[in-house]
Design a protein around this motif. Structure first.
Motif, mmCIF file in Angstrom:
data_model
loop_
_atom_site.group_PDB
_atom_site.id
_atom_site.type_symbol
_atom_site.label_atom_id
_atom_site.label_comp_id
_atom_site.label_asym_id
_atom_site.label_seq_id
_atom_site.Cartn_x
_atom_site.Cartn_y
_atom_site.Cartn_z
ATOM 1 N N GLY A 34 0.792 -0.481 0.517
ATOM 2 C CA GLY A 34 -0.029 -0.300 0.136
ATOM 3 C C GLY A 34 0.735 1.210 -0.526
ATOM 4 N N SER A 35 2.159 1.137 -0.604
ATOM 5 C CA SER A 35 3.031 2.627 -0.475
ATOM 6 C C SER A 35 2.856 2.802 0.933
ATOM 7 N N GLU A 36 3.463 2.000 1.876
ATOM 8 C CA GLU A 36 3.153 2.571 3.173
ATOM 9 C C GLU A 36 5.027 3.156 3.307
ATOM 10 N N VAL A 37 5.130 4.319 4.034
ATOM 11 C CA VAL A 37 6.144 4.849 4.019
ATOM 12 C C VAL A 37 7.543 4.708 4.689
ATOM 13 N N LEU A 38 8.067 4.423 4.961
ATOM 14 C CA LEU A 38 9.522 4.003 5.648
ATOM 15 C C LEU A 38 10.563 4.699 5.715
ATOM 16 N N VAL A 39 11.279 4.673 6.719
ATOM 17 C CA VAL A 39 12.227 5.841 7.886
ATOM 18 C C VAL A 39 13.589 5.289 7.966
ATOM 19 N N PRO A 40 14.286 5.803 7.268
ATOM 20 C CA PRO A 40 16.046 5.027 7.359
ATOM 21 C C PRO A 40 15.895 4.880 8.975
ATOM 22 N N LEU A 41 16.310 4.034 9.692
ATOM 23 C CA LEU A 41 17.239 4.454 11.247
ATOM 24 C C LEU A 41 18.219 4.034 10.631
ATOM 25 N N TYR A 42 19.045 5.256 11.268
ATOM 26 C CA TYR A 42 20.262 5.821 11.443
ATOM 27 C C TYR A 42 20.872 5.152 12.260
ATOM 28 N N LEU A 43 22.494 4.771 12.345
ATOM 29 C CA LEU A 43 23.031 4.611 13.200
ATOM 30 C C LEU A 43 23.983 5.812 14.409
ATOM 31 N N SER A 44 23.811 6.937 13.953
ATOM 32 C CA SER A 44 24.642 7.825 14.201
ATOM 33 C C SER A 44 23.730 9.547 13.732
ATOM 34 N N ASP A 48 26.503 10.439 7.123
ATOM 35 C CA ASP A 48 26.970 10.075 7.119
ATOM 36 C C ASP A 48 27.613 8.308 7.582
ATOM 37 N N THR A 49 27.498 7.979 8.290
ATOM 38 C CA THR A 49 26.915 6.951 8.879
ATOM 39 C C THR A 49 26.339 5.522 8.395
ATOM 40 N N ALA A 50 26.171 4.485 8.440
ATOM 41 C CA ALA A 50 25.027 3.717 8.293
ATOM 42 C C ALA A 50 24.036 4.002 8.569
ATOM 43 N N VAL A 51 23.217 3.379 7.499
ATOM 44 C CA VAL A 51 21.549 3.059 7.565
ATOM 45 C C VAL A 51 21.105 1.508 7.731
ATOM 46 N N ILE A 52 20.981 0.893 9.441
ATOM 47 C CA ILE A 52 21.289 0.008 10.088
ATOM 48 C C ILE A 52 19.598 -0.828 9.559
ATOM 49 N N LEU A 78 16.460 8.767 23.755
ATOM 50 C CA LEU A 78 17.087 7.408 22.873
ATOM 51 C C LEU A 78 17.434 8.170 21.189
ATOM 52 N N TRP A 79 16.680 9.362 20.617
ATOM 53 C CA TRP A 79 16.403 8.918 19.642
ATOM 54 C C TRP A 79 16.143 10.163 18.639
ATOM 55 N N SER A 80 16.751 11.128 18.084
ATOM 56 C CA SER A 80 17.463 12.037 16.932
ATOM 57 C C SER A 80 16.192 11.957 15.720
ATOM 58 N N PRO A 98 12.618 12.077 5.005
ATOM 59 C CA PRO A 98 12.876 11.716 7.442
ATOM 60 C C PRO A 98 13.638 11.185 7.463
ATOM 61 N N SER A 99 14.532 10.515 8.932
ATOM 62 C CA SER A 99 14.899 10.219 9.427
ATOM 63 C C SER A 99 15.074 9.808 10.765
ATOM 64 N N VAL A 100 15.339 9.027 11.354
ATOM 65 C CA VAL A 100 15.514 8.336 13.026
ATOM 66 C C VAL A 100 17.037 7.658 12.884
ATOM 67 N N SER A 101 17.472 9.030 13.860
ATOM 68 C CA SER A 101 18.662 8.520 14.200
ATOM 69 C C SER A 101 18.753 7.908 15.788
ATOM 70 N N PHE A 102 19.959 6.718 16.111
ATOM 71 C CA PHE A 102 20.029 7.146 17.572
ATOM 72 C C PHE A 102 21.215 8.199 18.428
ATOM 73 N N LYS A 103 20.922 9.282 19.293
ATOM 74 C CA LYS A 103 20.872 10.198 19.700
ATOM 75 C C LYS A 103 22.592 10.035 19.591
ATOM 76 N N ALA A 104 23.553 11.402 19.641
ATOM 77 C CA ALA A 104 24.716 11.502 19.833
ATOM 78 C C ALA A 104 25.136 10.626 21.070
ATOM 79 N N TRP A 105 24.290 10.926 22.227
ATOM 80 C CA TRP A 105 25.619 10.096 23.465
ATOM 81 C C TRP A 105 25.368 8.559 23.364
ATOM 82 N N LEU A 106 24.553 7.631 22.594
ATOM 83 C CA LEU A 106 24.602 6.547 22.155
ATOM 84 C C LEU A 106 26.167 6.184 21.295
ATOM 85 N N ASP A 107 27.156 6.093 21.856
ATOM 86 C CA ASP A 107 27.546 6.338 20.770
ATOM 87 C C ASP A 107 28.892 5.094 21.344
ATOM 88 N N THR A 108 28.369 3.832 21.915
ATOM 89 C CA THR A 108 29.714 2.741 21.541
ATOM 90 C C THR A 108 28.056 1.581 21.163
#
Length: 367
Positions: A34-44, A48-52, A78-80, A98-108
């Motif tokens: 149904g052409s559902e919208v999907l938002v990429p989840l980035y590592l940070s 420039d970092t990876a889409v996971i 937790l989330w940007s 649109p995009s979502v990522s972990f916040k910068a403090w989640l760096d390990t």
């Protein structure tokens, strides 16, 4: 479990590889749902970092609530979330959206693992997304998540450190589909080929029936041995473990007779809409001729298998075309038929389509 429909081999692929991605100037969509919208989840927060992973709208909305909860409880978010056009930034593939990522403090890896563990266990205990990670679906197995889904399977336990690794974090197996994360498994076929008087070969493969208590695809047909790759374990050692646990095949038999024969990859969407991009590493054991077959004869052990049948080629085809195999296990059988020359460009009009779909890349370049 039965079906009167005779499926083509391409139909078998479609049962499992059923996500089709489109990206335009406004965003990313699964046109097969149904052409559902999907938002990429980035590592940070840096794109420039990876889409996971890929997030469905219902998960994006829940992550908004999670951030609100964190603020109310005096915790770090937790989330940007970059969801409005004014927040969009150029993405790794050169587009905006649109995009979502972990916040910068989640760096390990350790910080991400702890954050995801708290989140998923709370969702389990409150009954949120109970059809995926509720108490009856919870697997208590940690799966590795990698910055590059097609990259090295490293791990802090193996490397002795967690900096500079492809390993990004680990999380509960059942919850991976909520975040559209790539997961990994091992599948093996134990079979023999008997030469006949007419020069043809008679193929038989050990096929289990999955336990009717399994949380996924109960009662379906499976590959001889199959299972996920736990965090911190190599592909082959995972196979050795599964062979003993599921099929009572001794480790020394597996180590001596197994050969790695490749992999398959596909993007599966469940009937409830959850996203499961998966890579399965494929192995064979060919039962040697004129030997005692007992060491190669699988027997149920851990309760995940009802029974095993040494299934003929003709019956394999009938059961496969009837849709009785667990979808990804059907792909492994197709891969076996291709490698053994049973499915060829001369007898299968969709041969190249099948080959390409068995080794897909999830449209990852569009994520």
């Amino acid at each position: 479990m039965s079906s009167s429909r005779k499926r083509s081999f391409l139909d078998i692929v479609d049962m499992c590889d059923n996500v089709h991605i489109r990206r335009d100037g406004t965003g990313l969509y699964d046109v097969s749902y149904g052409s559902e919208v999907l938002v990429p989840l980035y590592l940070s927060e840096s794109t420039d970092t990876a889409v996971i992973g890929l997030l469905r709208p219902i998960i994006v909305e829940q992550l908004k609530l999670e951030n609100m909860r964190s603020v109310q409880e005096g915790l770090q978010e937790l989330w940007s979330l970059r969801l409005e056009p004014s927040d969009f930034v150029p993405l790794k593939n050169g587009t905006v959206g649109p995009s979502v990522s972990f916040k910068a403090w989640l760096d390990t890896p350790a910080k991400r693992t702890a954050a995801m563990q708290e989140l998923c266990e709370r969702w389990r205990d409150t009954g949120l997304f109970s059809d995926v990670c509720g108490p009856t679906k919870w697997r208590s197995e940690m799966y590795p998540i990698y910055a590059d889904p097609f990259g090295l399977h490293d791990h802090p336990l193996i490397a002795g450190h967690d900096a500079g690794l492809n390993y990004a974090f680990e999380m509960e197996r059942s919850a991976c589909a909520l975040f559209g994360l790539v997961t990994y498994g091992v599948h093996m076929s134990i079979y023999d080929e008997i030469a006949q008087e007419d020069g043809q070969r008679s193929l038989r493969v050990w096929v289990p029936t999955r336990a009717f208590t399994k949380p996924t695809f109960p009662g379906h047909l499976d590959n001889t041995v199959a299972g996920g790759i736990p965090s911190g374990m190599s592909m082959f050692e995972s196979l050795v473990k599964e062979c003993m646990e599921e099929a009572s095949i001794e480790p020394d038999v597996v180590r001596k007779h197994t050969r790695a024969v490749g992999s398959i990859s596909y993007f599966f969407r469940t009937t409830k809409g959850w996203l499961q991009p998966e890579i399965e590493y494929v192995y064979d054991i060919v039962i040697p001729p004129a030997v005692d077959p007992a060491p190669f004869t699988p027997r149920p052990l851990d309760g995940e298998v009802e029974s095993f049948e040494f299934m003929s080629h003709d019956k394999l085809l009938r059961e496969l075309r009837a849709g009785l195999f667990k979808p990804n296990c059907g792909l492994v059988i197709l891969d076996l038929f291709i490698r053994l020359g049973c499915i060829t460009p001369d007898n299968e009009p969709d041969f190249m389509k099948i080959i390409n779909r068995l080794h897909g890349s999830f449209d990852y370049d569009k994520w």
